[in-house]
Design an enzyme around this catalytic site. Structure first.
Site, PDB file in Angstrom:
ATOM      1  N   CYS A 587       0.825  -1.204   0.000  1.00 38.68           N
ATOM      2  CA  CYS A 587       0.000   0.000   0.000  1.00 38.68           C
ATOM      3  C   CYS A 587       0.860   1.256   0.000  1.00 38.68           C
ATOM      4  CB  CYS A 587      -0.906  -0.030   1.229  1.00 38.68           C
ATOM      5  SG  CYS A 587      -2.136   1.304   1.261  1.00 38.68           S
ATOM      6  N   ASP A 589       0.391   3.630   1.908  1.00 36.87           N
ATOM      7  CA  ASP A 589       0.309   4.178   3.259  1.00 36.87           C
ATOM      8  C   ASP A 589       1.695   4.600   3.750  1.00 36.87           C
ATOM      9  OD1 ASP A 589       0.240   4.068   6.293  1.00 36.87           O
ATOM     10  OD2 ASP A 589      -1.887   3.727   5.852  1.00 36.87           O
ATOM     11  N   ARG A 591       2.931   4.768   6.593  1.00 33.10           N
ATOM     12  CA  ARG A 591       3.475   4.024   7.733  1.00 33.10           C
ATOM     13  C   ARG A 591       4.119   2.708   7.325  1.00 33.10           C
ATOM     14  NH1 ARG A 591      -2.187   3.883  10.670  1.00 33.10           N
ATOM     15  NH2 ARG A 591      -2.672   3.419   8.467  1.00 33.10           N
ATOM     16  N   HIS A 648      -1.993  -4.270   5.268  1.00 27.48           N
ATOM     17  CA  HIS A 648      -1.675  -3.773   6.609  1.00 27.48           C
ATOM     18  C   HIS A 648      -2.958  -3.433   7.350  1.00 27.48           C
ATOM     19  CE1 HIS A 648      -2.570   0.523   5.779  1.00 27.48           C
ATOM     20  NE2 HIS A 648      -2.248   0.183   4.533  1.00 27.48           N
ATOM     21  N   CYS A 651      -6.164  -0.039   6.974  1.00 32.48           N
ATOM     22  CA  CYS A 651      -5.977   0.499   5.625  1.00 32.48           C
ATOM     23  C   CYS A 651      -7.130   1.444   5.268  1.00 32.48           C
ATOM     24  CB  CYS A 651      -5.899  -0.652   4.621  1.00 32.48           C
ATOM     25  SG  CYS A 651      -5.680  -0.110   2.910  1.00 32.48           S
TER      26      CYS A 651
END
Length: 755
Positions: A587, A589, A591, A648, A651
């Site tokens: 992803c 993302d 993080r 993860h 999400c």
């Protein structure tokens, strides 16, 4: 091979008879000629070498701390003994040997044996090489039919005249002996007989058959000819020094041989204190019986292990064989030409200059110590050469410990970078101040201190420069990645090098936690600027960049400053070609950092990131050639063998699928590729795990994207052929835990346990 330190018992008799007895015979055959030669080189009675061989085998072998080490007269001590014999006489030398043994007993009782390991190997090898040169030069004159001079330099000066003199028989027997020594070991069928013994036998038989006029070894009376010790007369300071020299040289050589013997077998490790005590007892006995000083010897120890010895009984029995041989066959020893023994010693002396040691020392930059010690032993004397070598080794060690590198570079307009590496002591202050003097007043300075120590003189010099530089308007950013010596000195904190906890690398920390101390990195190092008064200047802008510069530029600055120098050689090799092993789909993302959670580096992962780690199905609408192109390139061009889809927890894309999609047209179109995941989630039976609906959908989405990959024909074909593997991962952000997909269930990846 099983090495045993047990005493003789009925069950061990078989092992002793099968392994130790044959090995002891091999060592005995090596020990006899070497003992005779060393006695001749030492200027001692020939029988004294055999006495030392017997005592070294029986006494040191039975009591020693090593089960395989063989002790006896050592060539490394021959120069010391020769000097003692010349100064005090043979019987007084025996008394010095007894006193040296008593000193070794005391040192062994005080448990100081390991201190001998602190002696630089370069000094020891240089000493042995110097002794070898001196022995070779002196014995060369005997081989040529002459007499050696008192010094190595004298032997070199007299050598041309000695060569010009005609000593036919002596030269011929010497050449014959050396020739046998060189050739014997190269013939496999003859290796069963040790080369030294074979050389002396061939030389003796040849001289007897040819009737050559040669000097014979004087062994009249055998052991009965040896005389006991007599107290030396003269300066007691010199006598005490001689005792100390014999004790230390014999002890150090024995202990180093003992340590080396540990690498030759897998049995019990040597007890160094016990070994030193045993050497002391052996020297007391040997000196009392009129023998040479005893020490552990590398050649005989190596021969013992290679011959199959499994216990200390091999060493003991070899001493018994020497005793029996001398008592019964002393008349045979008297037939050996002295010139043949000299040739044997010449050969041994040349071998003591070990080129393998020189290569090893070169790798550690200790060749100056080796050659200076060797030259000192040859030109001045054994004790003086060793002392000079020890002094030079200490100076070089001090120089290395006090080494400091100061690198000053201009990093931009009005910006300078200073990197100080090593141990910053008073010895490095001149170099430091000279380098800092070139930084103009008022400049911004990045000061990186990679120090393992800083003394007060260095701190005062550095701090004074900083105060003066800041007084003129300059700004200094002090960073200490390895230990806060400077900041501790400002705050009056006392640091101990051995107790400084390792500081964490900071490349994985978010920018916000690297700018100033935060709750996650208190005490772990930060970018807070340390003021000259000990306080933090949190309001001072980061130097070399204008105030308000984006964090991304700060990160690139950090990369160029710290990471780039370390990875540049690696990236240089990868500059023309990449060969990743995995395609990693995850992803977008912020993080999720693939290199952190997979502990991978440059060149390992070919990474595809998008919202929701989605893989559109082949022929899906709306079409997305970007993802398909990435997969095609990875599989068909880069030839990756694994494709991993990593989802993860929490999400946002999956949250959007569960709820109302934001009014963002492009996002709404993209999330259509996640509808199969949502349908699969709805159709699945409810689970009783603790995860909520969102995290369950995140896991289901990983499984679905792996199925979507199989809709691409070229992927499915390779998977069926076993040439491509598809795997699924799920990263729990809150727990910082990676889960692996196994049969549509995610299980935590087990942690590696140590200890």
């Amino acid at each position: 091979m099983t090495i045993s330190d047990d005493t003789i018992s009925p069950r061990n008799w078989k092992s002793v008879l099968q392994h130790d007895a044959p090995a002891s015979l091999v060592v005995f055959l090596v020990a006899v000629p070497l003992s005779l030669g060393i006695a001749v080189a030492s200027g001692a009675p020939v029988a004294a070498g055999l006495v030392a061989a017997v005592v070294g085998g029986v006494v040191a072998g039975a009591l020693g701390g090593s089960v395989v080490q063989v002790s006896g007269p050592a060539a490394g001590l021959s120069l010391v003994v020769a000097e003692l014999v010349h100064t005090y006489g043979w019987r007084a030398t025996c008394a010095i040997t007894v006193m040296a043994g008593l000193l070794q007993l005391v040192l062994g009782g005080l448990k100081v044996a390991r201190a001998a390991l602190g002696v630089s190997p370069a000094v020891v090898h240089g000493m042995l090489a110097g002794v070898g040169v001196v022995i070779a030069l002196s014995q060369l004159h005997i081989v040529l039919g002459g007499s050696p001079q008192r010094s190595a330099l004298g032997n070199v000066i007299e050598l041309p005249a000695q060569i010009l003199d005609n000593h036919t028989h002596a030269v011929m027997i010497g050449v014959l002996t050396i020739g046998v020594l060189l050739v014997w070991g190269r013939i496999p069928r003859l290796r069963a007989v040790p080369a030294p013994l074979a050389a002396l036998m061939v030389a003796t038989l040849t001289a007897a058959v040819a009737g050559w006029d040669l000097t014979k070894v004087d062994l009249k009376g055998g052991f009965s000819s040896v005389q006991g010790p007599l107290m030396p007369q003269g300066d007691w300071h010199a006598i005490a020094g001689a005792v100390l020299l014999v004790a230390l040289l014999a002890g150090v050589e024995s202990l180093l041989t003992c340590v080396a013997s540990n690498r030759l077998h897998d049995g019990p490790r040597a007890d160094l204190d016990r070994e030193l005590t045993a050497q002391g007892v052996a020297n007391v006995v040997s000196g009392a019986l009129g023998g040479l000083p005893v020490a552990g010897v590398v050649v005989r120890t190596t021969t013992n292990v290679r011959a199959g010895a499994r216990s200390r009984w091999s060493s003991v029995l070899h001493g018994v064989w020497v005793l029996l041989f001398t008592a019964v066959f002393a008349w045979m020893i008297a037939l050996i030409p002295l010139e043949a023994l000299a040739a044997l010693l010449l050969f041994i002396g040349v071998q003591m200059v070990n080129l393998a040691h020189v290569r090893n020392l070169r790798n550690h930059r200790e060749m100056p110590v080796y050659f200076v010690t060797m030259a000192g032993v040859v030109l001045i004397g054994l004790a003086e050469g060793v002392a000079i070598g020890l002094g030079l080794a200490a100076l070089l060690a001090l120089r290395r410990l006090a080494w400091v590198s100061v690198d000053v570079r201009q990093a931009g307009e009005r910006c300078w970078r200073v990197v100080v590496t090593g141990s910053l002591t008073f010895l490095g202050v001149p170099r430091l101040t000279e380098a800092l003097r070139g930084i103009p007043a008022g400049a911004a300075v990045e000061l990186d201190l990679h120090l393992d120590f800083m003394d007060n003189a260095a701190f005062e010099a550095l701090h004074a420069w900083r105060l003066e530089h800041e007084r003129t308007g300059g700004v200094i950013d002090v960073d200490e990645p390895h230990g806060e010596w400077y900041s501790a000195a400002i705050n009056g904190v006392r640091l101990f090098p051995a107790r400084i906890p390792p500081r964490h690398d900071r490349w994985w920390l978010p920018w916000a936690y690297r700018r100033r101390p935060g709750p996650m990195d208190a005490g772990a190092g930060s970018y807070a600027l340390i003021g000259a008064d000990g306080g933090s200047h949190e309001d001072v802008p980061v130097v070399c960049e204008p105030q308000g510069v984006p964090d991304l530029l700060e990160g690139t600055r950090e990369f160029q400053r710290r990471t780039a120098p370390m990875v540049r050689p690696l990236l240089h090799r990868m500059a023309r070609k990449q060969s990743p092993s995995h395609l990693f789909i995850t992803c977008a993302d912020s993080r999720i950092v693939p290199n952190i959670i997979t502990a991978s580096g440059p060149g390992d992962l070919f990474t595809l990131r998008n919202i929701g780690n989605l893989v559109p199905r082949a022929g899906a609408a709306p079409a997305d050639d970007s993802v398909a192109a990435t997969i095609e390139y990875a599989v068909k061009v880069l030839d990756v063998r694994t494709i991993t889809v990593c989802g993860h927890s929490g999400c946002g894309a999956m949250a959007a699928l569960l709820g109302e999609v934001p009014d963002l047209p492009a996002l709404r179109n993209w999330l259509r590729h996640g509808r199969q995941s949502l349908a699969r989630f709805v159709a699945a039976e409810p689970c009783d795990d603790e995860a909520g609906p969102l995290d369950r959908l995140c896991r289901t989405n990983v499984i679905q994207q792996l199925d979507n990959l199989r809709t691409h024909p070229f992927v499915d074909t390779l998977v069926r052929a076993g040439k491509l593997e598809l795997t699924g991962l799920y990263f729990d952000i809150g727990a910082a835990r990676v889960h692996l997909l196994e049969q549509e269930r995610f299980t935590p990846v087990p942690e590696l346990r140590t200890g």
